[in-house]
Design a protein around this motif. Structure first.
Motif, short mmCIF file in Angstrom:
data_model
loop_
_atom_site.label_atom_id
_atom_site.label_comp_id
_atom_site.label_asym_id
_atom_site.label_seq_id
_atom_site.Cartn_x
_atom_site.Cartn_y
_atom_site.Cartn_z
N ASP A 384 0.87 -1.18 0.00
CA ASP A 384 0.00 0.00 0.00
C ASP A 384 0.90 1.23 0.00
O ASP A 384 1.73 1.38 0.91
N PHE A 386 0.78 5.24 0.25
CA PHE A 386 -0.08 6.38 0.58
C PHE A 386 0.53 7.62 -0.06
O PHE A 386 1.71 7.90 0.15
N GLU A 388 0.05 11.89 -1.37
CA GLU A 388 -0.71 13.15 -1.33
C GLU A 388 -1.11 13.49 -2.75
O GLU A 388 -0.28 13.50 -3.66
N GLU A 433 -5.29 12.76 0.39
CA GLU A 433 -4.39 11.64 0.63
C GLU A 433 -5.10 10.35 0.23
O GLU A 433 -6.21 10.07 0.67
N ARG A 435 -4.73 6.00 -0.82
CA ARG A 435 -3.95 4.78 -0.72
C ARG A 435 -4.01 4.05 -2.06
O ARG A 435 -5.09 3.82 -2.59
N VAL A 464 4.86 10.75 -2.17
CA VAL A 464 4.59 9.59 -1.32
C VAL A 464 4.61 10.02 0.15
O VAL A 464 5.44 10.85 0.55
N CYS A 465 3.69 9.51 0.95
CA CYS A 465 3.66 9.82 2.39
C CYS A 465 4.13 8.62 3.21
O CYS A 465 4.89 8.75 4.15
N SER A 466 3.64 7.43 2.85
CA SER A 466 4.06 6.24 3.56
C SER A 466 3.89 5.01 2.69
O SER A 466 3.18 5.02 1.69
N VAL A 467 4.59 3.97 3.12
CA VAL A 467 4.61 2.71 2.39
C VAL A 467 4.36 1.59 3.39
O VAL A 467 5.00 1.55 4.43
N GLU A 468 3.41 0.74 3.08
CA GLU A 468 3.06 -0.33 4.01
C GLU A 468 3.14 -1.65 3.25
O GLU A 468 2.46 -1.82 2.24
#
Ligand SMILES: NC(=O)c1ccc[n+]([C@@H]2O[C@H](COP(=O)([O-])OP(=O)(O)OC[C@H]3O[C@@H](n4cnc5c(N)ncnc54)[C@H](OP(=O)(O)O)[C@@H]3O)[C@@H](O)[C@H]2O)c1
Ligand SMILES: NC(=O)c1ccc[n+]([C@@H]2O[C@H](COP(=O)([O-])OP(=O)(O)OC[C@H]3O[C@@H](n4cnc5c(N)ncnc54)[C@H](OP(=O)(O)O)[C@@H]3O)[C@@H](O)[C@H]2O)c1
Lengths: 485, 485
Positions: A384, A386, A388, A433, A435, A464-468
């Motif tokens: 996933d 995330f 902006e 934001e 996903r 990119v804000c985060s990577v899961e």
């Protein structure tokens, strides 16, 4: 042989109520010895950033048990609450609070003739209390709610042991696993796993909102409830309200090495130094501590005297019948001492034989790390990312599709957890934001590098804000689907 | 001119209580027209995966207002609750629930003579209800708690408008911003920003646990409270308990395009088809709907008749004086109709002039996306990499330090939010998931690629679970420090 514990008198009304409680302990021949430790506001002021001296820390860690009065945390940036820090750093993973109706303490429920006698055990370390929060965009904040298997097991096992010690016949697990399927689901699953080791205790579970509705209408149906941190926090203050408020709310913070017993209320600066504070909550915390240490006879003896004293209408200025003159802290303690041996007309506590006194634990040589399972197979199945963006879902999907490779396919885009691509509703309102979920194609294998690579590709066109990482454990998917997926 | 709304009768007791309520509306000359829509269990069974026909969806989206009976969601995998899906997909961002003591409905509080009259407004989309959860290791589950500025503003503005419409003088914001500093902090900040637009309404805030303690001891001090989703869920069920439980709990789900009014209770399958269900909660939901639509005179008229009827001791089998024979659903409705024009001895509702009827909104052509600020400067300042590891903190630090570059320095390692490196306590117990924080060195600038690159470097020696970018917005750091940092 006496058991030695550390005592911190605290600030404000702390020294007054602690003196009263220890005097009652002495009169009841409680087999305890005290080592007083230097902790609280004046030690912050003297430059100890943690609010305690090195000697205090050493004593508490050596004796493993701290009985403390309330402490003032100086206001201002950077200074953390001494109470919260102590819980985290000494890993007191279970917060136990006992609530019972007290004759002489009028509440809505006592007036309705509904007796309350229940215990809340709250997980004390995890949940959103880890304080791991990030602003992803200037409009979107995310907090991480952590629930772990070892952390859940610790507090749940404590709750079952406590129930057994107290002679309870049942324990309920409060949760919101219908919504928080993986996190509270893990807590609930762990609850029923551990319940199998306690066939003598009837176990059940209840959704937290239903629990609160029942607690304000039929609190008498519960004996003990174990919950995660935030839900436990809310439910235990609700229960404090049922029995008369902070003046009657004891609390124990239980860890494997160090445990802390204290009242829930603070230093009550407005009445400090006047000798009129109510020592009941601290005394109830002390009674909790005596039971925890195994001194159940002394605990019952003191509790019966306290109940009898309250039943007689003796009260400090903060509660009780306004038509009857109130007494000060010392006179209240004198009455409890004089009444030792008396039993209340209602709700007598039956003295049980003393249990084995809990031995202090050794000083650990390294940090304890618990892994509950080593045989699990783990497989990476996707990611996933995330980002902006203020684009519409289909515009975003076009960009994401252009990043697809031989191994990765775009499967879903969501906004605030609601799927917006490949299908969605025109009525779903969006924030900036999203996903973006990529999964590996059947029959391929993916590496960590490849997962981070596809995030890097996206970063060429998007912020990119985060990577899961998306994982399977023992073949079971370890992530939730989006609403609508 | 009559206003047209969509009506879904629902399953189980739904058709019975809906018929009773609409009969009362008719007798009170409520200026509404109904278009009945096909929704519920039988439509799931007939193969409609969303539980409604395409025509039902079209009608609801066109009329913008749905009055519904309870519906059964078939058990089994993959089928989502029709109620939850409707809220998300139609973006009904505010859940309003009105609670008042009803004469004739005995509760602990009515016996104590404490009147209750308050409204809870709960955010209905965000928080952990996004359902974004991941297992990071087989022992560690993480749920993302999302709070956004536009989402908070929407529900808070609705709460102030509602307070004004109802003639309330104050509105409180319930929160846990002392612990959830960024997420609930954002909600609280937004509350006070919007409060400035409503100087006629006194605004205050209260920590949610304190709120629950006060609600069970002095509920009369509150008029209206606005909260985030989960806390609002818990608090509103607590309040339902205060006034007599689910049989008396109305609910409105408010959106800009579509709003849904329903009772909180379900289909009560055990009494369905017997004509004995209590229509009060659905009637109260209908009254809420009338007020929302602007028909405040009709709302007051019906509510006064309902209160009068309850005061007379007329009741269905689920509540009231057991010594007085209960009536069935239709007879109860007949009594409310016969009593139209009567006012209760206690708690009469004053009829206010009708407000402007809310116009239906247009069908949107694309998804609405709200960004509250465009002038913000954003700066990337570092990264949190979450890794699976069973090593001790200092061993992990050694690996992380070996990945430092000219731009990145290792600043902190934490476990479950508690710092374990560079300083920490031997008593902090660990799980097999750590957070490693790198920050850029002073005077350097970092790119997205570089952030992902350092995660890739770590992935050579460790299993990465997630990557979270650290940002500054307008120079302010957008992440929390670890406990102990
Ligand atoms: N665990 C802890 O050590 C702890 C916990 C909470 C707060 N605190 C600290 O305590 C300080 C004051 O906090 P606060 O004013 O928010 O809460 P508080 O100290 O609990 O006092 C609130 C009010 O409750 C009443 N009260 C509390 N305990 C009482 C007692 N034993 N007997 C009689 N009345 C009592 C007093 O009310 P009246 O006005 O009616 O006299 C007091 O003003 C702060 O520095 C805070 O950080 C420490
Ligand atoms: N918004 C919704 O549409 C909604 C909400 C919740 C549940 N549901 C669905 O409803 C079904 C049943 O759920 P449930 O049994 O958990 O909850 P429930 O339908 O609310 O029923 C629980 C019990 O409450 C009593 N009750 C509820 N409403 C009543 C009324 N109007 N008059 C008299 N008694 C009433 C009945 O108790 P007695 O045993 O005393 O008669 C009933 O057995 C499920 O399929 C669920 O998915 C739908």
């Amino acid at each position: 042989m006496k058991t030695k514990i550390a005592v911190a008198k605290g600030d404000g009304i702390g020294p007054e109520i602690m003196a009263a409680v220890l005097r009652i302990f002495e009169a009841a021949n409680v087999p305890l010895d005290y080592e007083y430790v230097e902790m609280g506001k004046s030690y912050f002021d003297a430059g100890h950033s943690t609010g305690m001296t090195a000697a205090a820390k050493e004593t508490i860690e050596r004796l493993g048990l701290l009985f403390k009065g309330p402490m003032e945390t100086p206001k201002g940036k950077g200074v953390k609450s001494i109470n919260v820090t102590a819980r985290k750093v000494w890993n007191t993973y279970a917060n136990q609070r006992d609530f019972r109706s007290l004759n002489g303490v009028d509440t809505v429920f006592s007036k309705a003739g509904i007796p309350i006698n229940l215990t809340i055990v709250r997980e004390n370390i995890e949940d959103t209390y880890g304080g791991i929060e990030h602003l992803l965009t200037n409009d979107v904040a995310v907090g991480r709610r952590i629930i772990t298997r070892p952390g859940s097991a610790q507090v749940i096992r404590y709750a079952f042991e406590m129930a057994r010690r107290k002679g309870y016949t049942k324990l309920a697990c409060g949760h919101k696993a219908n919504i928080m399927k993986l996190t509270d689901g893990l807590f609930l699953e762990t609850f029923y796993e551990i319940a199998m080791e306690y066939p003598d205790i009837e176990s059940s579970d209840i959704i937290v909102d239903d629990l609160c509705m029942k607690l304000v209408s039929r609190p008498e149906i519960f004996q003990a409830i174990v919950l995660t941190n935030l839900q436990g926090d809310i439910v235990s203050d609700l229960c404090a309200g049922l029995v008369g408020g902070l003046g009657f709310a004891p609390s124990a913070n239980i860890g494997d090495n160090i445990s802390i017993f204290e009242a829930v209320h603070g230093t009550a600066p407005d009445i400090a130094g006047r000798g009129i504070a109510n020592p009941t909550a601290l005394l109830l915390s002390g009674i909790l501590m005596l039971r925890y240490l195994g001194f159940t006879t002394a605990a019952a003896n003191i509790e019966n005297s306290l109940l009898y004293t309250l039943e007689q209408g003796i009260h400090t200025g903060d509660f009780g019948d306004k038509a009857v003159a109130s007494v000060n802290t010392e006179t209240f303690a004198d009455a409890v001492i004089a009444n030792l041996g008396q039993v209340p007309a209602k709700g007598e506590v039956i003295a049980q034989p003393d249990m084995e006194v809990k031995a202090n634990h050794d000083h650990p040589l390294k940090n304890k790390l618990t892994v509950t399972s080593t045989t699990t197979t783990e497989e990476m199945v996707g990611v996933d990312v995330f980002v902006e963006s203020s684009k519409q879902p289909n515009e975003l999907a076009e960009i994401a599709q252009s990043k697809q490779t031989d191994i990765f396919k775009l499967v879903m885009i969501s906004n605030r957890g609601t799927q917006v691509w490949p299908t969605g509703s025109i009525f779903t309102e969006l924030v900036n934001e999203y996903r973006i979920r990529f999964e590996k194609k059947d029959g391929t294998e993916i590496t960590q590098k490849e997962i981070l690579q596809i995030a890097a590709e996206l970063s060429e066109d998007l912020k990119v804000c985060s990577v899961e990482f998306l994982m399977k454990f023992d073949g079971k998917i370890g992530y939730t689907l989006a609403q609508g997926q």
